[in-house]
Design a protein around this motif. Structure first.
Motif, mmCIF file in Angstrom:
data_model
loop_
_atom_site.group_PDB
_atom_site.id
_atom_site.type_symbol
_atom_site.label_atom_id
_atom_site.label_comp_id
_atom_site.label_asym_id
_atom_site.label_seq_id
_atom_site.Cartn_x
_atom_site.Cartn_y
_atom_site.Cartn_z
ATOM 1 N N LEU A 1 13.301 50.269 -22.178
ATOM 2 C CA LEU A 1 12.771 48.989 -21.099
ATOM 3 C C LEU A 1 11.428 49.026 -21.109
ATOM 4 N N GLY A 2 11.069 47.791 -21.359
ATOM 5 C CA GLY A 2 9.349 47.558 -21.459
ATOM 6 C C GLY A 2 8.951 47.694 -22.819
ATOM 7 N N SER A 3 9.745 47.164 -23.765
ATOM 8 C CA SER A 3 9.470 47.623 -25.271
ATOM 9 C C SER A 3 8.036 47.082 -25.700
ATOM 10 N N THR A 4 7.760 45.930 -25.134
ATOM 11 C CA THR A 4 6.378 45.220 -25.543
ATOM 12 C C THR A 4 5.270 45.793 -24.751
ATOM 13 N N GLY A 5 5.304 46.468 -24.013
ATOM 14 C CA GLY A 5 4.091 47.154 -23.228
ATOM 15 C C GLY A 5 3.316 48.328 -24.106
ATOM 16 N N SER A 6 2.228 48.706 -23.274
ATOM 17 C CA SER A 6 1.639 49.793 -24.233
ATOM 18 C C SER A 6 2.323 51.166 -24.244
ATOM 19 N N ILE A 7 3.193 51.613 -23.492
ATOM 20 C CA ILE A 7 3.924 52.635 -23.589
ATOM 21 C C ILE A 7 5.321 52.356 -24.505
ATOM 22 N N GLY A 8 5.577 51.200 -24.352
ATOM 23 C CA GLY A 8 6.943 50.748 -25.200
ATOM 24 C C GLY A 8 6.643 50.798 -26.817
ATOM 25 N N VAL A 9 5.563 49.992 -27.015
ATOM 26 C CA VAL A 9 5.163 50.044 -28.320
ATOM 27 C C VAL A 9 4.814 51.533 -28.838
ATOM 28 N N ASN A 10 4.136 52.203 -28.063
ATOM 29 C CA ASN A 10 3.909 53.509 -28.587
ATOM 30 C C ASN A 10 5.274 54.393 -28.734
ATOM 31 N N THR A 11 6.175 54.124 -27.889
ATOM 32 C CA THR A 11 7.523 54.710 -28.125
ATOM 33 C C THR A 11 8.313 54.319 -29.244
ATOM 34 N N LEU A 12 7.979 52.934 -29.693
ATOM 35 C CA LEU A 12 8.650 52.490 -30.827
ATOM 36 C C LEU A 12 8.214 53.125 -32.236
ATOM 37 N N ILE A 13 6.827 53.334 -32.099
ATOM 38 C CA ILE A 13 6.044 54.324 -33.396
ATOM 39 C C ILE A 13 6.560 55.748 -33.474
ATOM 40 N N MET A 14 6.835 56.400 -32.198
ATOM 41 C CA MET A 14 7.425 57.653 -32.222
ATOM 42 C C MET A 14 9.062 57.587 -32.695
ATOM 43 N N ALA A 15 9.749 56.637 -32.381
ATOM 44 C CA ALA A 15 11.085 56.085 -32.845
ATOM 45 C C ALA A 15 10.907 56.112 -34.196
ATOM 46 N N LYS A 16 10.187 55.242 -34.677
ATOM 47 C CA LYS A 16 9.947 55.247 -36.429
ATOM 48 C C LYS A 16 9.873 56.725 -36.887
ATOM 49 N N LYS A 17 9.155 57.308 -36.282
ATOM 50 C CA LYS A 17 8.510 58.432 -37.042
ATOM 51 C C LYS A 17 9.667 59.577 -37.053
ATOM 52 N N PHE A 18 10.261 59.643 -35.870
ATOM 53 C CA PHE A 18 11.876 60.610 -35.836
ATOM 54 C C PHE A 18 12.879 60.141 -36.248
ATOM 55 N N ASN A 19 12.817 58.723 -36.663
ATOM 56 C CA ASN A 19 14.041 58.180 -37.184
ATOM 57 C C ASN A 19 14.919 57.931 -36.135
ATOM 58 N N LEU A 20 14.778 57.372 -34.880
ATOM 59 C CA LEU A 20 15.716 57.435 -33.741
ATOM 60 C C LEU A 20 16.048 55.972 -33.674
ATOM 61 N N LYS A 21 17.429 55.885 -33.523
ATOM 62 C CA LYS A 21 18.119 54.518 -33.425
ATOM 63 C C LYS A 21 17.753 53.949 -32.078
ATOM 64 N N ILE A 22 17.581 52.574 -32.117
ATOM 65 C CA ILE A 22 17.203 51.888 -30.852
ATOM 66 C C ILE A 22 18.297 51.067 -30.308
ATOM 67 N N GLU A 23 18.965 51.402 -29.343
ATOM 68 C CA GLU A 23 20.158 50.599 -29.027
ATOM 69 C C GLU A 23 19.811 49.181 -28.047
ATOM 70 N N VAL A 24 18.759 49.344 -27.213
ATOM 71 C CA VAL A 24 18.173 48.208 -26.309
ATOM 72 C C VAL A 24 16.694 48.031 -26.475
ATOM 73 N N LEU A 25 16.244 46.763 -26.356
ATOM 74 C CA LEU A 25 14.872 46.347 -26.130
ATOM 75 C C LEU A 25 14.828 45.506 -25.027
ATOM 76 N N THR A 26 13.583 45.569 -24.220
ATOM 77 C CA THR A 26 13.284 44.621 -23.119
ATOM 78 C C THR A 26 11.917 44.398 -23.152
ATOM 79 N N ALA A 27 11.736 42.997 -22.850
ATOM 80 C CA ALA A 27 10.273 42.399 -22.322
ATOM 81 C C ALA A 27 10.551 41.531 -21.607
ATOM 82 N N ASN A 28 9.564 41.265 -20.713
ATOM 83 C CA ASN A 28 9.327 40.279 -19.602
ATOM 84 C C ASN A 28 9.098 38.958 -20.106
ATOM 85 N N LYS A 29 7.900 38.731 -20.664
ATOM 86 C CA LYS A 29 7.476 37.445 -21.183
ATOM 87 C C LYS A 29 7.273 37.321 -22.757
#
Ligand code: NAD
Ligand code: MG
Length: 355
Positions: free
Chosen positions: A4-32
């Motif tokens: 939740l909040g994938s386009t924010g500062s934490i969200g973007v860093n979480t996606l970098i970690m997801a890629k690093k650990f090969n984790l699947k993403i089921e949901v992405l959310t953004a406000n604007k």
């Protein structure tokens, strides 16, 4: 997992970690931020997507696009993932936290406001904090009995600004954090020290400890300290990079290097300062709010309005804490008895603060 909040500062860093650990993403959310969301959709191929408002829905390149706060709750129910990263900012993060708890999902919680406002009624047993200080405390604790927990603050954008210049500082100066790159709201909250007040409350609810304090460490290399009964202390040292707490929050077994180790010889020295209320007016209520942590909702709601007004150039920097303190006094006798009352109080405080 669900972000939740994938386009924010934490969200973007979480996606970098997801890629690093090969984790699947089921949901992405953004406000604007549709552009970034579309890029993330292409790269991570989520099953569900949520955007802030209905009118933006058509611009999102996905078959299953939900919208608004309700959309987030719907998707939490539809998604199968057991892990939710809540990287939303502000009060808007509370309902998703409550819903995720209800659904028995694990929550990697960056949205500290959930605990600040509703901590008394939030079951923290399935929550792992994405906040460098609380991650540091967790890291240090190691089954030992602490006497006191101490978190550190950078001091924010104005820690060295002459006091008589504070009333005229600009938005871009306030957003110029000395050590961290973060979203707008938390950066302003760091400049006023409200962020540290929030983190003391967050620590209170997470670790259920009475003795808590915060000090300034200007390089943001020490994030937390624990004092033990034997008179010794431990400190958690790491480069200022949220990828470390995020890595542990999404993948408990960390065996590789996540951040660059700190070279203490190169660092040379560290400087510690007391947090003083002549520079950080909000610090006046630190002891009182730790005794009355249910008042977090008052500070948060008033602060959200005041920060918004500052970012719209409608009030000065010092007015943020002035307004927040006024609301704190006005609503000091409020005693929420349920999570439902938190939502009612939030509305009332916002109405008062707007005036
Ligand atoms: P940010 O502003 O960069 O990102 C916020 C995200 O939430 C974005 O994806 C935005 O689209 C979304 N969003 C904003 N308002 C929304 C709303 N009303 N409804 C739905 N979505 C909304 O913020 P951030 O810096 O990533 O911070 C997120 C949370 O993490 C905050 O609670 C902050 O205090 C906490 N936190 C951040 C950091 C950091 O390093 N950035 C560190 C510790 C804790
Ligand atoms: Mg923090």
């Amino acid at each position: 997992m669900i972000i939740l909040g994938s386009t924010g500062s934490i969200g973007v860093n979480t996606l970098i970690m997801a890629k690093k650990f090969n984790l699947k993403i089921e949901v992405l959310t953004a406000n604007k931020n549709v552009d970034l969301l579309n890029k993330q959709i292409k790269k991570f191929n989520p099953k569900f997507v949520v955007i802030g408002s209905k009118n933006l829905r058509k611009q999102v390149n996905h078959k299953k696009v939900f919208f608004g706060g309700e959309g987030i709750l719907e998707v939490l129910n539809l998604a199968k993932s057991k892990l939710v990263v809540n990287a939303l900012v502000g009060f808007a993060g509370l309902k998703p936290t409550l819903e995720a708890i209800k659904l028995n999902k694990k929550i990697a919680l960056a949205n500290k406001e959930s605990l600040v406002v509703g901590g008394k009624f939030v079951d923290t047993s399935n929550i792992f904090p994405i906040d460098s200080e609380h991650f540091g405390l967790w890291y240090l604790l190691n089954d030992k009995k602490p006497k006191k927990m101490i978190i550190t603050a950078s001091g924010g954008a104005f820690r060295d600004t002459p006091l008589d210049e504070l009333k005229n500082v600009t938005i871009s100066e306030a957003l110029n954090h000395p050590n961290w790159s973060m979203g707008q709201k938390i950066t302003i909250d760091s400049a006023t020290m409200t962020n540290k007040l929030f983190e003391l409350l967050e620590a209170k609810w997470l670790f259920n400890i009475k003795k808590l304090d915060a000090i300034i460490e200007t390089k943001s290399l020490i994030h937390a300290l624990i004092d033990f009964k034997d008179g010794s202390s431990t400190a958690h040292i790491a480069t200022a990079n949220m990828q470390l707490p995020i890595a542990y929050a999404v993948n408990k077994k960390i065996k590789t290097q996540i951040v660059k180790p700190v070279d203490l010889v190169k660092v040379g020295g560290l400087e510690f300062r007391e947090i003083k209320k002549d520079r950080y007016a909000i610090w006046e209520i630190k002891d009182d709010i730790l005794k009355n942590p249910h008042l977090g909702v008052i500070v948060n709601s008033a602060n959200e309005i005041a920060v918004e007004k500052f970012l719209q150039k409608k009030i000065g920097f010092l007015d943020i804490s002035k307004i927040t303190l006024k609301a704190y006094q006005k609503f000091h006798n409020v005693k929420p008895l349920s999570i439902e009352e938190i939502f009612i109080i939030d509305k009332e405080v916002r109405k008062f603060t707007q005036k």
